[in-house]
Design an enzyme around this catalytic site. Structure first.
Site, PDB file in Angstrom:
ATOM      1  N   TYR A 106       0.864  -1.176   0.000  1.00 56.71           N
ATOM      2  CA  TYR A 106       0.000   0.000   0.000  1.00 56.71           C
ATOM      3  C   TYR A 106       0.898   1.222   0.000  1.00 56.71           C
ATOM      4  O   TYR A 106       1.538   1.523   0.997  1.00 56.71           O
ATOM      5  CB  TYR A 106      -0.912  -0.026   1.217  1.00 56.71           C
ATOM      6  N   LYS A 126      -1.303  -1.560  -4.228  1.00 55.14           N
ATOM      7  CA  LYS A 126      -2.369  -0.556  -4.179  1.00 55.14           C
ATOM      8  C   LYS A 126      -1.706   0.785  -4.451  1.00 55.14           C
ATOM      9  O   LYS A 126      -0.960   1.299  -3.624  1.00 55.14           O
ATOM     10  CB  LYS A 126      -3.048  -0.601  -2.805  1.00 55.14           C
TER      11      LYS A 126
END
Length: 312
Positions: free
Chosen positions: A144, A171
């Site tokens: 992320y 992500k």
């Protein structure tokens, strides 16, 4: 869960699932199960969506480790293999993140969302060590790139993380458009990339496998349609379909000026269509009435449907 093909597992909408609360601010497990079933019954399934639990949309910073584990286990049980479950394992502590990862792997979570530690500025070497240690749990990892809360998560660092065994997805967002495009150029052939920058048109052209959304919590059909348009690289169709999302985003920004977090605006929307979700976890506050009236007007304008059997 066996992740033999991360690109297929993380295709389409990755839904940041809300965490329902009781009036006493405990997790409302039955409402959580019901809301997951609502999304599955309205079309969420492997191949077009995945469920991201105990993440920012689920108010994880306000939850204990045990509560986060409860959300993982219940989501996997309720999904029943119909859609992959991803879980936030974010923490400032290597031991805590590794414990969350090991538990997630044990109960059948498909992948863990992991960002760099925050508060103390980590060096790139700290970040690589952190991801390496957590990945030893055996749980597949989704990087992320939470660059607004963490430091030194530039493309060079992310590229190093992509080399770690068990890292399967990213992500992705970046602080500049050039860096955003560079991420796809360098990593698109190595990782499943889930767009986190609201750049649906660009992401579809650059080969993103999926995108993050809150909207499926209250209107599952809408992001599923966006996913279809992205896979078809239908830029004109996407541009037209995104009108609701832009107006929704402007409304959520106004909520953000009133209180912190993502829980308040997701829960207000879910309540409006008739779903049980309860209050946001403090210190976040409920959305004020004037903003709720604005949201009702927005939903009426775009024809957002009520949950089955529940009047909006």
């Amino acid at each position: 869960m066996d992740l033999t093909d991360p690109r297929a597992a993380f295709t389409g909408a990755m839904i940041s699932v809300a965490t329902p609360a009781t009036p006493e601010l405990e997790i409302d497990v039955e409402a959580y199960r019901s809301n997951i079933r609502f999304m599955l019954d309205r079309g969420v399934a492997t191949g077009n969506a995945s469920l991201l639990v105990a993440a920012a949309g689920g108010e994880f910073p306000m939850l204990s480790v045990d509560q986060r584990k409860l959300l993982m286990r219940v989501a996997v049980e309720e999904a029943g293999g119909r859609a992959p479950v991803v879980a936030s394992i974010q923490s400032n502590s290597t031991r805590e993140a590794a414990d969350l990862a090991a538990y997630a792997d044990r109960v059948g979570v498909a992948a863990g969302q992991l960002s760099a530690p925050y508060y103390y500025p980590p060096t790139p070497a700290d970040i690589v060590r952190f991801f390496t240690d957590v990945s030893r749990s055996g749980l597949p990892i989704m990087i992320y790139n939470n660059w607004w809360n963490t430091l030194n998560m530039n493309i060079e660092t992310v590229e190093q993380l992509a080399e770690i065994e068990g890292v399967v997805a990213l992500k992705w967002s970046a602080p500049s458009f050039f860096a955003y495009i560079e991420g796809y150029r360098r990593l698109g052939g190595r990782l499943a990339i889930v767009d986190n920058a609201l750049n649906h048109v660009t992401a579809s052209l650059m080969g993103a496998t999926g995108f993050i959304t809150h909207i499926a919590n209250f209107w599952p059909e809408y992001p599923l349609r966006l996913g279809q348009l992205m896979r078809a690289k239908d830029c004109a169709g996407l541009s037209e379909a995104l009108e609701f999302k832009w107006d929704w985003r402007m409304w959520t920004d106004r909520v953000g000026a009133h209180t912190e977090g993502e829980g308040p605006f997701i829960k207000a929307a879910m309540e409006l269509v008739g779903l049980e979700v309860g209050p946001p976890f403090p210190p976040s506050q409920p959305v004020p009435e004037e903003l709720r009236l604005e949201l009702r007007e927005l939903f009426d304008r775009y024809g957002v449907p009520a949950a089955a059997g529940r009047p909006a």
